[in-house]
Design a protein around this motif. Structure first.
Motif, PDB file in Angstrom:
ATOM      1  N   ASN A 167      -7.215 -27.093  57.548  1.00  0.00           N
ATOM      2  CA  ASN A 167      -6.881 -25.720  57.151  1.00  0.00           C
ATOM      3  C   ASN A 167      -8.053 -24.777  57.386  1.00  0.00           C
ATOM      4  O   ASN A 167      -7.868 -23.644  57.839  1.00  0.00           O
ATOM      5  N   LEU A 168      -9.265 -25.224  57.087  1.00  0.00           N
ATOM      6  CA  LEU A 168     -10.449 -24.403  57.313  1.00  0.00           C
ATOM      7  C   LEU A 168     -10.637 -24.121  58.799  1.00  0.00           C
ATOM      8  O   LEU A 168     -10.882 -22.980  59.201  1.00  0.00           O
ATOM      9  N   LEU A 169     -10.477 -25.135  59.617  1.00  0.00           N
ATOM     10  CA  LEU A 169     -10.608 -24.974  61.063  1.00  0.00           C
ATOM     11  C   LEU A 169      -9.528 -24.047  61.613  1.00  0.00           C
ATOM     12  O   LEU A 169      -9.789 -23.205  62.472  1.00  0.00           O
ATOM     13  N   SER A 170      -8.325 -24.171  61.092  1.00  0.00           N
ATOM     14  CA  SER A 170      -7.219 -23.318  61.523  1.00  0.00           C
ATOM     15  C   SER A 170      -7.502 -21.849  61.190  1.00  0.00           C
ATOM     16  O   SER A 170      -7.266 -20.962  62.013  1.00  0.00           O
TER      17      SER A 170
ATOM     18  N   LYS B 156      -8.057 -18.693  63.922  1.00  0.00           N
ATOM     19  CA  LYS B 156      -7.208 -17.497  63.923  1.00  0.00           C
ATOM     20  C   LYS B 156      -8.037 -16.258  64.210  1.00  0.00           C
ATOM     21  O   LYS B 156      -7.559 -15.308  64.820  1.00  0.00           O
ATOM     22  N   GLN B 157      -9.290 -16.262  63.763  1.00  0.00           N
ATOM     23  CA  GLN B 157     -10.164 -15.115  63.955  1.00  0.00           C
ATOM     24  C   GLN B 157     -10.819 -15.120  65.328  1.00  0.00           C
ATOM     25  O   GLN B 157     -11.495 -14.173  65.694  1.00  0.00           O
ATOM     26  N   GLN B 158     -10.651 -16.181  66.101  1.00  0.00           N
ATOM     27  CA  GLN B 158     -11.275 -16.287  67.413  1.00  0.00           C
ATOM     28  C   GLN B 158     -10.278 -16.087  68.541  1.00  0.00           C
ATOM     29  O   GLN B 158     -10.486 -16.565  69.638  1.00  0.00           O
ATOM     30  N   CYS B 159      -9.217 -15.342  68.290  1.00  0.00           N
ATOM     31  CA  CYS B 159      -8.221 -15.053  69.325  1.00  0.00           C
ATOM     32  C   CYS B 159      -8.246 -13.563  69.640  1.00  0.00           C
ATOM     33  O   CYS B 159      -8.250 -12.732  68.747  1.00  0.00           O
ATOM     34  N   ALA B 160      -8.274 -13.255  70.926  1.00  0.00           N
ATOM     35  CA  ALA B 160      -8.293 -11.858  71.364  1.00  0.00           C
ATOM     36  C   ALA B 160      -7.936 -11.817  72.839  1.00  0.00           C
ATOM     37  O   ALA B 160      -8.039 -12.821  73.540  1.00  0.00           O
TER      38      ALA B 160
END
Length: 64
Positions: free
Chosen positions: A32-35, A39-43
């Motif tokens: 869950n932490l990795l997920s 999520k914040q590393q998508c652009a």
């Protein structure tokens, strides 16, 4: 049976071969932490491009 490296619960040998020394609960926390981090590393990497996972290597070339 071996023990979980985070909490000390027993971990089956089959799980150790697949995941490592993490019990089910600790494995869920790590996943869950990795997920959430990913999520914040998508652009969009380039103009009018679709969203993509950004790695540290991509940060050097981002926007060029």
């Amino acid at each position: 049976m071996d023990r979980c490296r985070k909490c000390g619960n027993e971990v089956s040998p089959a799980r150790i071969r697949i995941v490592g020394k993490l019990c089910l609960e600790c494995g869920d926390e790590v996943a869950n932490l990795l997920s959430e981090q990913r999520k914040q590393q998508c652009a969009p990497i380039f103009n009018k491009g679709g969203y993509q996972y950004i790695t540290e290597m991509d940060l050097k070339d981002l926007g060029k």
